[in-house]
Design a protein around this motif. Structure first.
Motif, PDB file in Angstrom:
ATOM      1  N   ASP A 222       0.837  -1.194   0.000  1.00 41.91           N
ATOM      2  CA  ASP A 222       0.000   0.000   0.000  1.00 41.91           C
ATOM      3  C   ASP A 222       0.873   1.244   0.000  1.00 41.91           C
ATOM      4  O   ASP A 222       1.840   1.331   0.769  1.00 41.91           O
ATOM      5  CB  ASP A 222      -0.873  -0.014   1.253  1.00 41.91           C
ATOM      6  N   GLN A 223       0.526   2.180  -0.864  1.00 50.08           N
ATOM      7  CA  GLN A 223       1.214   3.464  -0.891  1.00 50.08           C
ATOM      8  C   GLN A 223       0.235   4.518  -0.393  1.00 50.08           C
ATOM      9  O   GLN A 223      -0.827   4.740  -0.992  1.00 50.08           O
ATOM     10  CB  GLN A 223       1.694   3.799  -2.301  1.00 50.08           C
ATOM     11  N   GLN A 224       0.595   5.169   0.693  1.00 53.48           N
ATOM     12  CA  GLN A 224      -0.253   6.211   1.243  1.00 53.48           C
ATOM     13  C   GLN A 224      -0.106   7.504   0.432  1.00 53.48           C
ATOM     14  O   GLN A 224       0.878   7.701  -0.279  1.00 53.48           O
ATOM     15  CB  GLN A 224       0.100   6.445   2.695  1.00 53.48           C
ATOM     16  N   ASP A 225      -1.105   8.400   0.603  1.00 51.29           N
ATOM     17  CA  ASP A 225      -1.090   9.598  -0.233  1.00 51.29           C
ATOM     18  C   ASP A 225       0.126  10.483   0.029  1.00 51.29           C
ATOM     19  O   ASP A 225       0.601  11.171  -0.877  1.00 51.29           O
ATOM     20  CB  ASP A 225      -2.391  10.395  -0.079  1.00 51.29           C
ATOM     21  N   TYR A 226       0.682  10.426   1.245  1.00 51.64           N
ATOM     22  CA  TYR A 226       1.864  11.256   1.523  1.00 51.64           C
ATOM     23  C   TYR A 226       3.115  10.711   0.836  1.00 51.64           C
ATOM     24  O   TYR A 226       4.146  11.363   0.786  1.00 51.64           O
ATOM     25  CB  TYR A 226       2.106  11.400   3.023  1.00 51.64           C
ATOM     26  N   SER A 227       3.042   9.487   0.327  1.00 51.36           N
ATOM     27  CA  SER A 227       4.170   8.881  -0.387  1.00 51.36           C
ATOM     28  C   SER A 227       3.937   8.830  -1.887  1.00 51.36           C
ATOM     29  O   SER A 227       4.756   8.277  -2.622  1.00 51.36           O
ATOM     30  CB  SER A 227       4.426   7.457   0.128  1.00 51.36           C
ATOM     31  N   ALA A 228       2.823   9.387  -2.335  1.00 49.71           N
ATOM     32  CA  ALA A 228       2.443   9.270  -3.741  1.00 49.71           C
ATOM     33  C   ALA A 228       3.554   9.749  -4.666  1.00 49.71           C
ATOM     34  O   ALA A 228       4.195  10.767  -4.421  1.00 49.71           O
ATOM     35  CB  ALA A 228       1.169  10.058  -4.005  1.00 49.71           C
ATOM     36  N   SER A 229       3.759   8.991  -5.720  1.00 46.02           N
ATOM     37  CA  SER A 229       4.790   9.337  -6.694  1.00 46.02           C
ATOM     38  C   SER A 229       4.257   9.065  -8.093  1.00 46.02           C
ATOM     39  O   SER A 229       3.257   8.372  -8.266  1.00 46.02           O
ATOM     40  CB  SER A 229       6.057   8.520  -6.434  1.00 46.02           C
ATOM     41  N   ASP A 230       4.974   9.582  -9.076  1.00 44.39           N
ATOM     42  CA  ASP A 230       4.500   9.475 -10.458  1.00 44.39           C
ATOM     43  C   ASP A 230       4.700   8.081 -11.046  1.00 44.39           C
ATOM     44  O   ASP A 230       3.967   7.662 -11.934  1.00 44.39           O
ATOM     45  CB  ASP A 230       5.224  10.491 -11.344  1.00 44.39           C
ATOM     46  N   ASN A 231       5.709   7.376 -10.544  1.00 43.70           N
ATOM     47  CA  ASN A 231       6.064   6.083 -11.138  1.00 43.70           C
ATOM     48  C   ASN A 231       6.408   5.094 -10.030  1.00 43.70           C
ATOM     49  O   ASN A 231       7.570   4.743  -9.848  1.00 43.70           O
ATOM     50  CB  ASN A 231       7.254   6.277 -12.085  1.00 43.70           C
ATOM     51  N   PRO A 232       5.415   4.670  -9.273  1.00 45.66           N
ATOM     52  CA  PRO A 232       5.675   3.874  -8.062  1.00 45.66           C
ATOM     53  C   PRO A 232       6.013   2.416  -8.339  1.00 45.66           C
ATOM     54  O   PRO A 232       5.205   1.503  -8.120  1.00 45.66           O
ATOM     55  CB  PRO A 232       4.356   3.996  -7.298  1.00 45.66           C
ATOM     56  N   ILE A 233       7.219   2.181  -8.817  1.00 45.72           N
ATOM     57  CA  ILE A 233       7.634   0.807  -9.116  1.00 45.72           C
ATOM     58  C   ILE A 233       8.742   0.320  -8.182  1.00 45.72           C
ATOM     59  O   ILE A 233       9.254  -0.787  -8.358  1.00 45.72           O
ATOM     60  CB  ILE A 233       8.096   0.688 -10.584  1.00 45.72           C
ATOM     61  N   ASN A 234       9.094   1.139  -7.206  1.00 48.04           N
ATOM     62  CA  ASN A 234      10.134   0.753  -6.257  1.00 48.04           C
ATOM     63  C   ASN A 234       9.523   0.423  -4.911  1.00 48.04           C
ATOM     64  O   ASN A 234       8.631   1.128  -4.433  1.00 48.04           O
ATOM     65  CB  ASN A 234      11.137   1.894  -6.088  1.00 48.04           C
ATOM     66  N   ASP A 235      10.033  -0.628  -4.276  1.00 47.46           N
ATOM     67  CA  ASP A 235       9.390  -1.069  -3.041  1.00 47.46           C
ATOM     68  C   ASP A 235       9.501  -0.044  -1.928  1.00 47.46           C
ATOM     69  O   ASP A 235       8.637   0.020  -1.053  1.00 47.46           O
ATOM     70  CB  ASP A 235       9.902  -2.438  -2.588  1.00 47.46           C
ATOM     71  N   HIS A 236      10.534   0.801  -1.959  1.00 48.94           N
ATOM     72  CA  HIS A 236      10.676   1.788  -0.889  1.00 48.94           C
ATOM     73  C   HIS A 236       9.620   2.885  -0.969  1.00 48.94           C
ATOM     74  O   HIS A 236       9.481   3.688  -0.042  1.00 48.94           O
ATOM     75  CB  HIS A 236      12.074   2.400  -0.889  1.00 48.94           C
ATOM     76  N   GLU A 237       8.863   2.918  -2.051  1.00 47.04           N
ATOM     77  CA  GLU A 237       7.802   3.928  -2.195  1.00 47.04           C
ATOM     78  C   GLU A 237       6.496   3.469  -1.547  1.00 47.04           C
ATOM     79  O   GLU A 237       5.521   4.211  -1.558  1.00 47.04           O
ATOM     80  CB  GLU A 237       7.565   4.194  -3.682  1.00 47.04           C
ATOM     81  N   TYR A 238       6.470   2.272  -1.001  1.00 43.62           N
ATOM     82  CA  TYR A 238       5.266   1.733  -0.394  1.00 43.62           C
ATOM     83  C   TYR A 238       5.413   1.690   1.118  1.00 43.62           C
ATOM     84  O   TYR A 238       6.501   1.498   1.654  1.00 43.62           O
ATOM     85  CB  TYR A 238       4.966   0.339  -0.967  1.00 43.62           C
ATOM     86  N   ASP A 239       4.278   1.874   1.799  1.00 41.05           N
ATOM     87  CA  ASP A 239       4.307   2.076   3.244  1.00 41.05           C
ATOM     88  C   ASP A 239       3.879   0.847   4.045  1.00 41.05           C
ATOM     89  O   ASP A 239       4.301   0.693   5.194  1.00 41.05           O
ATOM     90  CB  ASP A 239       3.384   3.247   3.591  1.00 41.05           C
ATOM     91  N   TYR A 240       3.041   0.014   3.484  1.00 39.50           N
ATOM     92  CA  TYR A 240       2.551  -1.162   4.196  1.00 39.50           C
ATOM     93  C   TYR A 240       2.626  -2.381   3.277  1.00 39.50           C
ATOM     94  O   TYR A 240       2.441  -2.262   2.067  1.00 39.50           O
ATOM     95  CB  TYR A 240       1.104  -0.959   4.664  1.00 39.50           C
ATOM     96  N   TRP A 241       2.857  -3.535   3.900  1.00 37.79           N
ATOM     97  CA  TRP A 241       3.046  -4.771   3.143  1.00 37.79           C
ATOM     98  C   TRP A 241       2.231  -5.914   3.743  1.00 37.79           C
ATOM     99  O   TRP A 241       2.046  -5.982   4.964  1.00 37.79           O
ATOM    100  CB  TRP A 241       4.527  -5.170   3.144  1.00 37.79           C
ATOM    101  N   GLY A 242       1.783  -6.797   2.860  1.00 37.80           N
ATOM    102  CA  GLY A 242       1.148  -8.017   3.310  1.00 37.80           C
ATOM    103  C   GLY A 242       2.182  -9.080   3.637  1.00 37.80           C
ATOM    104  O   GLY A 242       3.385  -8.858   3.494  1.00 37.80           O
ATOM    105  N   GLN A 243       1.698 -10.237   4.064  1.00 39.71           N
ATOM    106  CA  GLN A 243       2.596 -11.307   4.498  1.00 39.71           C
ATOM    107  C   GLN A 243       3.075 -12.162   3.328  1.00 39.71           C
ATOM    108  O   GLN A 243       4.017 -12.939   3.462  1.00 39.71           O
ATOM    109  CB  GLN A 243       1.902 -12.201   5.533  1.00 39.71           C
ATOM    110  N   GLY A 244       2.431 -12.031   2.175  1.00 40.38           N
ATOM    111  CA  GLY A 244       2.844 -12.762   0.983  1.00 40.38           C
ATOM    112  C   GLY A 244       2.062 -14.045   0.774  1.00 40.38           C
ATOM    113  O   GLY A 244       1.549 -14.647   1.722  1.00 40.38           O
TER     114      GLY A 244
END
Length: 126
Positions: A97-119
């Motif tokens: 999940d990428q929150q609005d405060y982290s929004a970017s134009d090309n969100p393809i990098n994992d560091h741009e996301y704020d929350y993760w599932g367990q897989g």
């Protein structure tokens, strides 16, 4: 935000699977959701992402034309429909999940996301 993936399994090459990711918690401030995967011995890689508005969808070249990402806003759920699966698609698939405060134009990098599932494990046999 809590993310729960489901739908993984074992499938033969050429087959299909649909992954789901249900989000709960602070979903009102979520901007985009993405799928990543990590194969044994490899780094986590981007698969696809979609904004909740549906205005932006991006796919990795390796899955373009075979995978489709979609979202159900009412259910706070995203999906990854995977078709024409190949053995090299074998990996643990994570939604993020990428929150609005982290929004970017090309969100393809994992560091741009704020929350993760367990897989969820996807295994494609040849």
């Amino acid at each position: 935000v809590t993310l729960v993936e489901s739908g993984g399994g074992v499938v033969q090459a050429g087959g299909s699977l649909r992954l789901s990711c249900a989000a709960s918690g602070s979903t009102a401030t979520s901007y985009a959701m993405g799928w990543f995967r990590q194969a044994p011995g490899k780094e986590r890689e981007f698969v696809a992402t979609i904004t909740w508005s549906g205005s932006k969808i991006i796919y990795a070249d390796s899955v373009k034309g075979r995978f489709t990402i979609s979202r159900d806003h009412d259910m706070n759920t995203i999906y990854l429909q995977m078709s024409s699966l190949k053995p090299e698609d074998t990996a643990v698939y994570y939604c993020a999940d990428q929150q609005d405060y982290s929004a970017s134009d090309n969100p393809i990098n994992d560091h741009e996301y704020d929350y993760w599932g367990q897989g969820t494990q996807v295994t494609v046999s040849s």
